[in-house]
Design an enzyme around this catalytic site. Structure first.
Site, PDB file in Angstrom:
ATOM      1  N   ASN A   1       1.018  -1.899  -0.196  1.00  0.00           N
ATOM      2  CA  ASN A   1       0.004  -0.564   0.351  1.00  0.00           C
ATOM      3  C   ASN A   1       0.974   1.412  -0.259  1.00  0.00           C
ATOM      4  O   ASN A   1       0.175   2.727  -0.828  1.00  0.00           O
ATOM      5  CB  ASN A   1      -1.029  -0.032   0.916  1.00  0.00           C
ATOM      6  CG  ASN A   1      -0.400  -0.319   2.397  1.00  0.00           C
ATOM      7  OD1 ASN A   1       0.723  -0.321   2.603  1.00  0.00           O
ATOM      8  ND2 ASN A   1      -1.133   0.117   3.042  1.00  0.00           N
TER       9      ASN A   1
ATOM     10  N   GLU B   1       5.728  -4.234  11.276  1.00  0.00           N
ATOM     11  CA  GLU B   1       4.491  -2.982  11.597  1.00  0.00           C
ATOM     12  C   GLU B   1       3.107  -3.328  10.674  1.00  0.00           C
ATOM     13  O   GLU B   1       3.838  -4.179   9.621  1.00  0.00           O
ATOM     14  CB  GLU B   1       4.613  -1.800  10.566  1.00  0.00           C
ATOM     15  CG  GLU B   1       5.819  -1.675  11.166  1.00  0.00           C
ATOM     16  CD  GLU B   1       5.711   0.469  10.332  1.00  0.00           C
ATOM     17  OE1 GLU B   1       6.519   0.109   9.749  1.00  0.00           O
ATOM     18  OE2 GLU B   1       5.348   1.205  10.736  1.00  0.00           O
TER      19      GLU B   1
ATOM     20  N   CYS C   1      -2.905   1.011   6.777  1.00  0.00           N
ATOM     21  CA  CYS C   1      -3.228   0.461   8.198  1.00  0.00           C
ATOM     22  C   CYS C   1      -3.597   1.012   9.273  1.00  0.00           C
ATOM     23  O   CYS C   1      -4.013   0.586  10.231  1.00  0.00           O
ATOM     24  CB  CYS C   1      -1.367   0.189   8.687  1.00  0.00           C
ATOM     25  SG  CYS C   1      -0.527   2.039   8.694  1.00  0.00           S
TER      26      CYS C   1
HETATM   27  N1  LIG Z   1       1.067  -0.995  10.747  1.00  0.00           N
HETATM   28  C1  LIG Z   1       1.707  -0.368  10.108  1.00  0.00           C
HETATM   29  O1  LIG Z   1       2.354   0.368   9.722  1.00  0.00           O
HETATM   30  C2  LIG Z   1       1.253  -0.476   7.931  1.00  0.00           C
HETATM   31  C3  LIG Z   1       1.571  -0.243   7.243  1.00  0.00           C
HETATM   32  C4  LIG Z   1       0.918  -0.316   5.606  1.00  0.00           C
HETATM   33  C5  LIG Z   1       0.070  -1.291   5.914  1.00  0.00           C
HETATM   34  N2  LIG Z   1       0.329  -2.469   6.889  1.00  0.00           N
HETATM   35  C6  LIG Z   1      -0.213  -3.605   6.635  1.00  0.00           C
HETATM   36  O2  LIG Z   1      -0.009  -4.462   5.823  1.00  0.00           O
HETATM   37  C7  LIG Z   1      -0.908  -5.057   4.875  1.00  0.00           C
HETATM   38  C8  LIG Z   1      -0.634  -5.591   4.011  1.00  0.00           C
HETATM   39  O3  LIG Z   1      -0.085  -5.042   3.066  1.00  0.00           O
HETATM   40  P1  LIG Z   1       0.820  -6.682   1.941  1.00  0.00           P
HETATM   41  O4  LIG Z   1      -0.771  -7.449   1.998  1.00  0.00           O
HETATM   42  O5  LIG Z   1       1.406  -6.037   1.291  1.00  0.00           O
HETATM   43  O6  LIG Z   1       1.001  -7.522   3.252  1.00  0.00           O
HETATM   44  P2  LIG Z   1       1.393  -8.722   3.455  1.00  0.00           P
HETATM   45  O7  LIG Z   1       2.356  -9.334   4.702  1.00  0.00           O
HETATM   46  O8  LIG Z   1       0.929  -9.610   2.789  1.00  0.00           O
HETATM   47  O9  LIG Z   1       2.419  -8.334   2.620  1.00  0.00           O
HETATM   48  C9  LIG Z   1       4.003  -7.432   3.159  1.00  0.00           C
HETATM   49  C10 LIG Z   1       5.617  -8.059   2.152  1.00  0.00           C
HETATM   50  O10 LIG Z   1       6.027  -9.290   2.604  1.00  0.00           O
HETATM   51  C11 LIG Z   1       6.537  -9.436   2.079  1.00  0.00           C
HETATM   52  N3  LIG Z   1       6.420 -10.958   1.882  1.00  0.00           N
HETATM   53  C12 LIG Z   1       5.140 -12.400   2.157  1.00  0.00           C
HETATM   54  N4  LIG Z   1       5.681 -13.575   2.168  1.00  0.00           N
HETATM   55  C13 LIG Z   1       6.192 -13.246   2.890  1.00  0.00           C
HETATM   56  C14 LIG Z   1       7.692 -14.158   3.319  1.00  0.00           C
HETATM   57  N5  LIG Z   1       7.536 -15.831   3.734  1.00  0.00           N
HETATM   58  N6  LIG Z   1       9.285 -13.930   4.081  1.00  0.00           N
HETATM   59  C15 LIG Z   1       9.300 -12.773   4.309  1.00  0.00           C
HETATM   60  N7  LIG Z   1       8.516 -11.612   3.308  1.00  0.00           N
HETATM   61  C16 LIG Z   1       7.049 -11.674   2.901  1.00  0.00           C
HETATM   62  C17 LIG Z   1       5.495  -9.332   0.306  1.00  0.00           C
HETATM   63  O11 LIG Z   1       5.565  -9.918  -0.511  1.00  0.00           O
HETATM   64  C18 LIG Z   1       5.464  -8.126   0.681  1.00  0.00           C
HETATM   65  O12 LIG Z   1       6.491  -7.398   0.363  1.00  0.00           O
HETATM   66  C19 LIG Z   1      -2.980  -4.804   6.197  1.00  0.00           C
HETATM   67  O13 LIG Z   1      -2.527  -6.098   6.497  1.00  0.00           O
HETATM   68  C20 LIG Z   1      -1.921  -3.414   6.364  1.00  0.00           C
HETATM   69  O14 LIG Z   1      -2.616  -3.153   7.820  1.00  0.00           O
HETATM   70  C21 LIG Z   1       0.738  -2.366   7.981  1.00  0.00           C
END
Ligand SMILES: NC(=O)c1ccc[n+]([C@@H]2O[C@H](COP(=O)([O-])OP(=O)(O)OC[C@H]3O[C@@H](n4cnc5c(N)ncnc54)[C@H](O)[C@@H]3O)[C@@H](O)[C@H]2O)c1
Length: 511
Positions: free
Chosen positions: A183, A279, A313
């Site tokens: 995002n 996060e 988020c």
């Molecule tokens: N707390 C915060 O600051 C914050 C900020 C933005 C988004 N988010 C959260 O992020 C989520 C949405 O983002 P998303 O769909 O990209 O999240 P996601 O967890 O699906 O992916 C996040 C990242 O992890 C990578 N990834 C996937 N599998 C992995 C693995 N096995 N090992 C290491 N990395 C791996 C993905 O390619 C991506 O780059 C929502 O839940 C949102 O709330 C949190």
């Protein structure tokens, strides 16, 4: 725009600056290692999709191999050794130069954000420019804070004389693995990279699939700065599911900074004994008391709930309204919700397609479950592929999934409560604890409930928000570990080293 023979959206704009990223022969983007844009030896590509164009193929990029991951860590380690020897003021100047390049070349990054993640045009531009501001602020902050340490004398400990002087200073961790979510693939990459670099670390970045090309372009802004060692910012691409575990468990990672969803829970379990900053998801509640300014609260709910179609988020993910004002509040929120524009990111519509068909299906499932269990739709359900019209769902109860799960879409549920205890239930019984907000004119009441809310941050009379980027930002429970924000991230990406001077005889300073 060239189309590329893989059928993707093709070469980047921005002329020569971004052209090395793209290979016209493969129609795909390269990855960045040791200062070179390269094609992977795997010969395999990953493609992402354009969420607002029926998920048609968007960009192709490299599916990197494990050997390339190994090489990225090795190159980053070598680059860190050079970088760590560059004076802090020069490191800061180089980061400011990267920020300036990002400002100058922000338009193609914004264009990629529009295509890859359907970010509305204005927000896409803001993301690129805000990232440049973040880099600059981190450079300045680090230049001041990292210059300071502590000098501790031995004589405060019982029985000791003043014969040992201990200098405690902050040194780099080494190589920081940076994993941002889809995002904010640029801003949430930079929020890790900039503090890591100013603190003297190198970075290995693994961008998300949706948002990968925007992140590659961001990396070019660091690579092009004269004096930045080749390999300081390495970008390894591929599906998280394929190379993520290997990167997380890799002995070359000295710190992991991850932002994403529940994937992060598994990542934190797999991390070796290195500092981790997580996060993760959130279910930010907006509690509206009977004495609240309802116009202010309604504006915050619509902005907080629907910006970037709720894919934030810190989106408002549940409204907790006291019965006395619930009808009036919901009417105001409904009126504002109906005015939101829905459409294409290029046209700067406020509501655009959510990131994938799977995400849209998940959101629809949450709404259908709520309606089946008695929730009231205040807006009509409407969906066209990934595009979901903003959806206000009233009379939500604790039995509904929508009450507890993170929709990550343009859906705002409302629960009605009679007491503060009941309101707190929707915050403290959640598995998440990112932010929350409270609307009331009574500051004692606001502070009283803020102290009882189990979240990393509580906003009083304003929507949940990550920024400004130098504020501490953290989640509790399944929302994360560690505190971010520029100041805290710099701190987290260093370790304390102490050097002790042992004097031959005690020495006391006299006036
Ligand atoms: N707390 C915060 O600051 C914050 C900020 C933005 C988004 N988010 C959260 O992020 C989520 C949405 O983002 P998303 O769909 O990209 O999240 P996601 O967890 O699906 O992916 C996040 C990242 O992890 C990578 N990834 C996937 N599998 C992995 C693995 N096995 N090992 C290491 N990395 C791996 C993905 O390619 C991506 O780059 C929502 O839940 C949102 O709330 C949190």
């Amino acid at each position: 725009m060239g189309s590329g023979h893989e059928g993707g959206a093709g070469a980047p704009g921005g002329g020569e600056f971004y052209s090395p990223l793209y290979n016209p022969d493969t129609g795909a983007y390269r990855f960045l290692i040791d200062g070179e844009w390269r094609d992977s030896a795997s010969g395999q590509l990953v493609h992402n999709a354009n969420p607002s164009k029926g998920n048609e193929r968007c960009f192709g990029f490299q599916a990197c191999t494990r050997d390339e991951v190994d090489a990225a860590y090795a190159g980053a380690k070598a680059a860190q050794r050079q970088w760590g020897r560059i004076p802090l003021n020069k490191r800061a100047s180089m980061l400011k130069a990267a920020a300036e390049l990002m400002r100058q070349h922000h338009a193609p990054i914004a264009d990629a954000l529009i295509r890859e993640i359907a970010k509305p045009k204005k927000d896409a531009t803001t993301e690129a420019k805000r990232s440049a501001d973040l880099i600059e602020y981190a450079a300045e902050e680090g230049c001041r804070s990292l210059a300071k340490g502590d000098m501790i004398t031995s004589d405060s400990f019982p029985g000791a004389e003043r014969d040992k002087l201990c200098m405690a200073h902050k040194v780099p961790l080494g190589v920081v693995l940076c994993i941002p979510p889809f995002n904010y693939p640029v801003n949430l990459a930079v929020s890790k990279i900039a503090p890591a670099l100013i603190a003297g670390n190198a970075c290995v970045v693994k961008p998300p699939t949706q948002g990968c090309v925007s992140a590659l372009m961001m990396a070019q802004c660091f690579k092009k700065v004269p004096g930045i060692p080749a390999g300081l910012v390495q970008v390894v691409t591929g599906r998280g599911a394929d190379i993520g575990d290997y990167m997380v468990e890799h002995p070359g990672a000295n710190c992991i900074s991850f932002t994403g969803g529940d994937t992060g829970l598994a990542v934190s379990r797999k991390a070796r004994m290195v500092p981790v900053q997580m996060e993760l998801g959130g279910k930010d509640a907006c509690i509206v008391f009977p004495d609240a300014d309802l116009d202010l609260a309604a504006t915050a709910i619509v902005k907080g709930g629907f910006s970037y179609s709720g894919q934030r988020c810190t989106a408002v993910k549940i409204v907790v309204a006291f019965e006395e004002i619930a009808d009036a509040l919901v009417a105001k929120v409904e009126e504002k919700t109906r005015k939101l524009t829905v459409g294409q990111p290029e046209d700067d519509a406020q509501i655009t397609a959510v990131v994938s068909a799977a995400s849209a299906d998940f959101i629809q499932g949450l709404v259908e479950d709520a309606v089946a269990k008695g929730a009231t739709m205040r807006t009509e359900w409407r969906r066209d592929a990934n595009l979901i019209w903003p959806c206000l769902v009233d009379d939500v109860t604790a039995e509904m999934r929508l009450c507890w799960e993170e929709p990550f879409g343009p859906v705002v549920p409302v629960v009605r409560v009679g007491t503060e205890e009941e309101a707190l239930r929707y915050v403290n019984e959640s598995k998440y604890g990112l932010q929350g907000c409270v609307f009331t004119r009574d500051i004692d009441r606001a502070i009283g409930i803020a102290d009882r809310m189990e979240t990393g941050t509580v906003q009083i009379n304003g929507p949940p928000a990550r920024g400004p980027d130098h504020f501490p930002f953290q989640g509790v429970k399944d929302s994360g570990i560690g505190s971010q924000g520029i100041v805290n991230s710099i701190e987290m990406m260093t370790k304390v080293k102490t050097t002790v001077i042992n004097l031959a005889k005690p020495s006391y300073a006299t006036a």
